[in-house]
Design a protein around this motif. Structure first.
Motif, PDB file in Angstrom:
ATOM      1  N   THR B  52       1.376  -0.987  -0.171  1.00  0.00           N
ATOM      2  CA  THR B  52       0.231   0.227  -0.463  1.00  0.00           C
ATOM      3  C   THR B  52       0.980   1.206  -0.324  1.00  0.00           C
ATOM      4  OG1 THR B  52      -0.092  -0.461   2.431  1.00  0.00           O
ATOM      5  CG2 THR B  52      -2.206  -0.659   1.006  1.00  0.00           C
ATOM      6  N   GLY B  53       1.768   1.618   0.034  1.00  0.00           N
ATOM      7  CA  GLY B  53       3.069   2.816   0.196  1.00  0.00           C
ATOM      8  C   GLY B  53       3.324   3.047   1.387  1.00  0.00           C
ATOM      9  N   LYS B  54       3.397   1.465   2.344  1.00  0.00           N
ATOM     10  CA  LYS B  54       4.032   2.559   3.488  1.00  0.00           C
ATOM     11  C   LYS B  54       5.678   3.048   3.810  1.00  0.00           C
ATOM     12  CE  LYS B  54       3.157  -1.984   5.910  1.00  0.00           C
ATOM     13  NZ  LYS B  54       2.083  -2.536   4.319  1.00  0.00           N
ATOM     14  N   SER B  55       5.753   1.939   3.561  1.00  0.00           N
ATOM     15  CA  SER B  55       7.750   1.701   3.667  1.00  0.00           C
ATOM     16  C   SER B  55       8.046   3.367   2.439  1.00  0.00           C
ATOM     17  CB  SER B  55       8.452   0.963   2.827  1.00  0.00           C
ATOM     18  OG  SER B  55       7.688  -0.266   3.917  1.00  0.00           O
ATOM     19  N   ILE B  56       7.775   3.176   1.598  1.00  0.00           N
ATOM     20  CA  ILE B  56       7.875   4.628   0.502  1.00  0.00           C
ATOM     21  C   ILE B  56       7.689   5.951   1.088  1.00  0.00           C
ATOM     22  CG2 ILE B  56       7.102   5.646  -1.279  1.00  0.00           C
ATOM     23  CD1 ILE B  56       7.466   3.226  -2.856  1.00  0.00           C
ATOM     24  N   LEU B  57       6.189   6.114   1.891  1.00  0.00           N
ATOM     25  CA  LEU B  57       5.594   7.168   2.806  1.00  0.00           C
ATOM     26  C   LEU B  57       6.884   7.869   3.344  1.00  0.00           C
ATOM     27  CD1 LEU B  57       2.333   8.421   3.826  1.00  0.00           C
ATOM     28  CD2 LEU B  57       4.497   8.184   5.246  1.00  0.00           C
ATOM     29  N   ALA B  58       7.514   6.498   4.372  1.00  0.00           N
ATOM     30  CA  ALA B  58       8.500   6.528   5.509  1.00  0.00           C
ATOM     31  C   ALA B  58       9.344   7.259   5.086  1.00  0.00           C
ATOM     32  CB  ALA B  58       8.312   5.558   6.494  1.00  0.00           C
ATOM     33  N   SER B 201      -0.396   6.783  19.314  1.00  0.00           N
ATOM     34  CA  SER B 201      -1.657   7.505  19.390  1.00  0.00           C
ATOM     35  C   SER B 201      -2.170   9.163  19.465  1.00  0.00           C
ATOM     36  CB  SER B 201      -2.733   7.470  21.113  1.00  0.00           C
ATOM     37  OG  SER B 201      -0.922   7.861  22.006  1.00  0.00           O
ATOM     38  N   ASP B 202      -0.727   9.174  19.096  1.00  0.00           N
ATOM     39  CA  ASP B 202      -1.065  11.366  19.034  1.00  0.00           C
ATOM     40  C   ASP B 202      -1.336  11.324  17.149  1.00  0.00           C
ATOM     41  OD1 ASP B 202       0.644  12.008  21.018  1.00  0.00           O
ATOM     42  OD2 ASP B 202       1.805  11.191  20.471  1.00  0.00           O
ATOM     43  N   CYS B 203      -0.523  10.366  16.089  1.00  0.00           N
ATOM     44  CA  CYS B 203      -1.231  10.422  14.853  1.00  0.00           C
ATOM     45  C   CYS B 203      -1.593   8.505  14.494  1.00  0.00           C
ATOM     46  CB  CYS B 203      -0.926  11.259  13.953  1.00  0.00           C
ATOM     47  SG  CYS B 203      -0.392  11.494  12.175  1.00  0.00           S
ATOM     48  N   VAL B 204      -2.495   8.788  13.263  1.00  0.00           N
ATOM     49  CA  VAL B 204      -2.631   7.526  12.783  1.00  0.00           C
ATOM     50  C   VAL B 204      -3.003   7.230  11.383  1.00  0.00           C
ATOM     51  CG1 VAL B 204      -3.757   5.164  12.933  1.00  0.00           C
ATOM     52  CG2 VAL B 204      -2.943   5.792  14.694  1.00  0.00           C
ATOM     53  N   ILE B 205      -2.318   7.336  10.470  1.00  0.00           N
ATOM     54  CA  ILE B 205      -2.803   7.322   8.750  1.00  0.00           C
ATOM     55  C   ILE B 205      -3.124   5.593   8.317  1.00  0.00           C
ATOM     56  CG2 ILE B 205      -1.974   8.030   7.017  1.00  0.00           C
ATOM     57  CD1 ILE B 205       0.006  10.222   8.399  1.00  0.00           C
ATOM     58  N   LEU B 206      -3.369   5.489   7.707  1.00  0.00           N
ATOM     59  CA  LEU B 206      -3.841   4.655   6.719  1.00  0.00           C
ATOM     60  C   LEU B 206      -4.032   4.693   5.699  1.00  0.00           C
ATOM     61  CD1 LEU B 206      -5.675   1.474   7.453  1.00  0.00           C
ATOM     62  CD2 LEU B 206      -7.111   2.663   7.180  1.00  0.00           C
ATOM     63  N   LEU B 207      -3.813   3.528   5.315  1.00  0.00           N
ATOM     64  CA  LEU B 207      -3.439   3.598   3.786  1.00  0.00           C
ATOM     65  C   LEU B 207      -3.900   2.671   2.934  1.00  0.00           C
ATOM     66  CD1 LEU B 207       0.403   4.520   3.131  1.00  0.00           C
ATOM     67  CD2 LEU B 207      -1.022   5.903   3.100  1.00  0.00           C
ATOM     68  N   THR B 208      -4.549   2.557   1.998  1.00  0.00           N
ATOM     69  CA  THR B 208      -5.625   1.639   0.992  1.00  0.00           C
ATOM     70  C   THR B 208      -5.648   1.724  -0.424  1.00  0.00           C
ATOM     71  OG1 THR B 208      -6.884   3.183   1.093  1.00  0.00           O
ATOM     72  CG2 THR B 208      -6.991   0.688   3.393  1.00  0.00           C
ATOM     73  N   SER B 217      -6.580   1.725  -7.515  1.00  0.00           N
ATOM     74  CA  SER B 217      -6.683   3.026  -6.563  1.00  0.00           C
ATOM     75  C   SER B 217      -6.285   2.750  -5.534  1.00  0.00           C
ATOM     76  CB  SER B 217      -7.835   3.920  -6.797  1.00  0.00           C
ATOM     77  OG  SER B 217      -8.309   4.079  -8.689  1.00  0.00           O
ATOM     78  N   ARG B 218      -5.611   4.101  -5.172  1.00  0.00           N
ATOM     79  CA  ARG B 218      -4.793   4.118  -3.891  1.00  0.00           C
ATOM     80  C   ARG B 218      -5.225   5.358  -3.041  1.00  0.00           C
ATOM     81  NH1 ARG B 218       0.521   1.591  -3.407  1.00  0.00           N
ATOM     82  NH2 ARG B 218       0.900   1.352  -5.681  1.00  0.00           N
ATOM     83  N   PHE B 219      -5.615   4.710  -1.440  1.00  0.00           N
ATOM     84  CA  PHE B 219      -6.335   6.289  -0.900  1.00  0.00           C
ATOM     85  C   PHE B 219      -4.733   6.107   0.368  1.00  0.00           C
ATOM     86  CE2 PHE B 219      -9.369   4.382  -3.396  1.00  0.00           C
ATOM     87  CZ  PHE B 219     -10.264   6.003  -3.979  1.00  0.00           C
TER      88      PHE B 219
END
Lengths: 109, 514
Positions: B52-58, B201-208, B217-219
């Motif tokens: 889903t692109g987690k590593s790329i975002l990071a 718990s400060d910030c959570v981002i979900l990729l799908t 499509s990525r979201f």
């Protein structure tokens, strides 16, 4: 009293009469209770089961943090059996003697 | 009294010092929807399934932190070797290797073979802390990425122990004051397999990734952001050769400066119908009609006029290749080769099924940023309905028109009305985005098909309401004079006949008067 943990190399007493030489390295973090327990436990196991055919190196990562990457240390304490193969990591304070003996190939599962 | 004064002031000061600081990621759309980036000095959890692109975002967060904000960073990866990471990042245009050699980045790769590991008593993860601490201190890192941390559960025994140690790790990261991204695999019912969201718990981002009609499509969605407002939608995004691109629809506000300047439609008589000078600069024009009504010709005339004024223009086609467009327009006197040679024109042909809507938007966006045109046409926008629904196309167009308006770029869209559909048809749904709407139709009668146009709307100008016949000639579009007959506006042969009769009448009256 305990010896200072870092850089200590202990070798078993007698000559190499046994076929397999053990090369062991124990990583600990400082002189915490857990570190000390691990050191006592591994020395006891070595004396009892590997008398005369082992080299044990104890490394305190607080004093030599740069050594953590090389041996892929995550959990502490970690005992690494470098020789004889296969390489094995036994994590924890080594109080579970049975597991340690299995890990050192001194007892079948 | 006087002694009471400092109190409110100090209260205000302590409030502002407590105000949440944010660190820009450098990923523009993400910084927009988070209102300025990720929480500084805290850990953000980025979760999602495989691919889903987690590593790329990071990694992009880390890379841009160094490249754009001079904040050194540490990458601790649990899945890939440093070489793999460097290669993956290189394919996105990120030169990780030079950052490592200039001591702006440290990569530490944690590889544990679970086969080798045995649990022989109580342990903790102090070794991980020591490694991370050493890496952070060695370069004065401000950013840290842990990717993918739940791999620890698969390579070490005693999950309960790992969980409590991870809890300690996140507190430790906070104490270190580093801004961190921790990635985690999505679980069945939870955001992460191992419930990491409970600790971070400060910030959570979900990729799908969602697949509909076989188009993926990525979201991206921000699940929570403690102490901060944030965009709450599922935002489509793309990953391509330059990293992550995300265009939130809200990013372009409704606050652009409306231009008073006009721009010619490229058809003189159409300009007259629009009140004399054509469209407003920076407006969005829709040219709709059924097949063969001459949409592309209007689009090409518009582009041609811009190029003749020595303004740069882009022709985006979803149907024809550049050479086909050049050849066809040549037949009506529009010389695109000249404009291409002079660097005034760019023709971009995309097959609409080659990628998803968001990627098309990105492609168009990039071409526009590179070429900096004054006019853009898209021919036809309705092709996109092959890959998406009207609602999504409308949203994409909203983003695109917003982008162009803020830059004062005029946009003309072709829209195919399917035969048998109502005149408004598909175009009505995007009407709110459109400033001027030229509607083309065929009029059948007297044994012939004739083309006619009408201006359905044109915001802010007093435009003609007449249905006008037009002809496509060797010299482009010619709009005919209005000739009324008994049945209304006459077209084709009837108009010519009526026109000839009138001329004859005038001549006759001249003769009579003479």
């Amino acid at each position: 009293m305990l010896d200072p943990p870092s850089g200590v190399i202990s070798t078993g007493g007698g000559a190499s009469s046994a076929p397999e030489q053990y090369l062991l390295r124990l990583y600990v973090a400082g002189t915490t209770q857990r570190s000390m327990t691990a050191i006592i436990n591994i020395r006891k196991i070595c004396e009892e089961h590997l008398g005369g055919r082992y080299v044990l190196e104890v490394i305190d990562l607080y004093q030599q943090p740069q050594l953590a990457n090389g041996d892929q240390i995550i959990a502490l304490p970690t005992l690494i059996k470098k020789l004889p193969p296969p390489l094995r990591r036994i994590i924890g304070d080594l109080s579970n003697t049975e597991k340690v003996l299995v890990g050192l190939d001194l007892r079948a599962l | 009294m006087a002694s009471q004064h400092p109190k409110p002031a100090s209260a205000a000061a302590s409030r502002s010092s407590e105000a949440l600081c944010k660190s820009l990621t450098g990923i523009k759309g993400l910084d927009t929807i988070t209102g300025g980036g990720l929480p500084t000095g805290r850990a953000t959890l980025v979760c999602g399934g495989a691919g889903t692109g987690k590593s790329i975002l990071a990694m992009e967060f880390l890379y841009r932190g160094i490249a754009e904000f001079d904040e050194p960073g540490v990458l601790m990866t649990f899945e890939e070797s440093p070489l793999d990471v460097a290669q993956n990042m290189h394919s996105l245009g990120f030169d990780v290797q030079s950052m490592v050699s200039s001591r702006k980045m440290v990569m530490d790769c944690v590889v544990l073979d679970p086969e080798e590991v045995l649990e022989g008593g109580s342990f903790n993860l102090e070794g991980l802390f020591i490694r991370l601490g050493q890496a952070i201190d060695s370069i004065g890192a401000k950013r840290v990425v842990l990717d993918t941390i739940d791999s620890l559960f698969s390579c070490l025994p005693n999950p309960a122990r790992i969980r409590s140690e991870l809890h300690r790790l996140f507190r430790w990261l906070k104490d270190k004051g580093v801004t961190a991204i921790v990635t985690g695999e999505s679980g069945m019912d939870t955001y992460t397999r191992d419930g990491l969201e409970e600790y971070v718990s400060d910030c959570v981002i979900l990729l799908t990734v969602s697949v509909s009609d076989r188009m993926a499509s990525r979201f991206l969605r921000i699940i929570k952001y403690r102490g901060s407002d944030h965009g709450k939608n599922e935002y489509p995004f793309v990953i391509d050769g330059r990293g992550i691109a995300l265009f939130p629809i809200t990013a372009e506000g409704l606050d652009w400066q409306a231009s008073q300047d006009h721009i010619s439609s490229g058809v003189k008589k159409l300009d007259q119908m629009l009140g004399g000078a054509g469209f407003y600069q920076g407006s969005t024009v829709l040219v709709s009609g059924s097949a063969g009504t001459g949409k592309s010709t209007f689009l090409a005339s518009f582009i041609n006029a811009a190029c003749l004024r020595k303004e740069r223009a882009i022709y985006i086609s979803f149907e024809e290749s550049p050479s086909q467009i050049v050849r066809n327009m040549n037949s009506i006197g529009i010389r695109f080769e000249q404009h291409l040679e002079q660097g005034l024109l760019r023709i971009e042909s995309y097959r609409c099924t080659q990628c998803d809507l968001e990627q098309h938007l990105l492609n168009i966006h990039r071409v526009i940023e590179e070429f900096l045109p004054r006019a853009v046409v898209i021919d036809p926008i309705t092709s996109l309905s092959d890959i998406s629904s009207h609602l999504f196309i409308k949203r994409m167009l909203a983003k695109l028109t917003g982008l162009l308006r803020t830059r004062g770029v005029s946009l003309m869209l072709g829209s195919l009305t399917p035969s048998g559909a109502t005149p408004e048809g598909t175009s009505a749904s995007i009407s709110s985005l459109i400033d001027s709407w030229i509607f083309l139709r065929e009029i059948e009668g007297d044994g012939e098909f004739n083309r006619a146009l009408v201006i359905r709307k044109s915001r802010g100008m007093n435009h003609s309401n007449k249905v006008r016949e037009f002809k496509i000639t060797d010299d482009g579009i010619d709009i005919c004079e209005v000739i009324y007959g008994a049945t209304g506006v006459l077209t084709g042969r009837a108009r010519q006949l009526q026109s000839a009769e009138r001329v004859a009448e005038i001549k006759q009256s001249e003769i009579d008067a003479g």
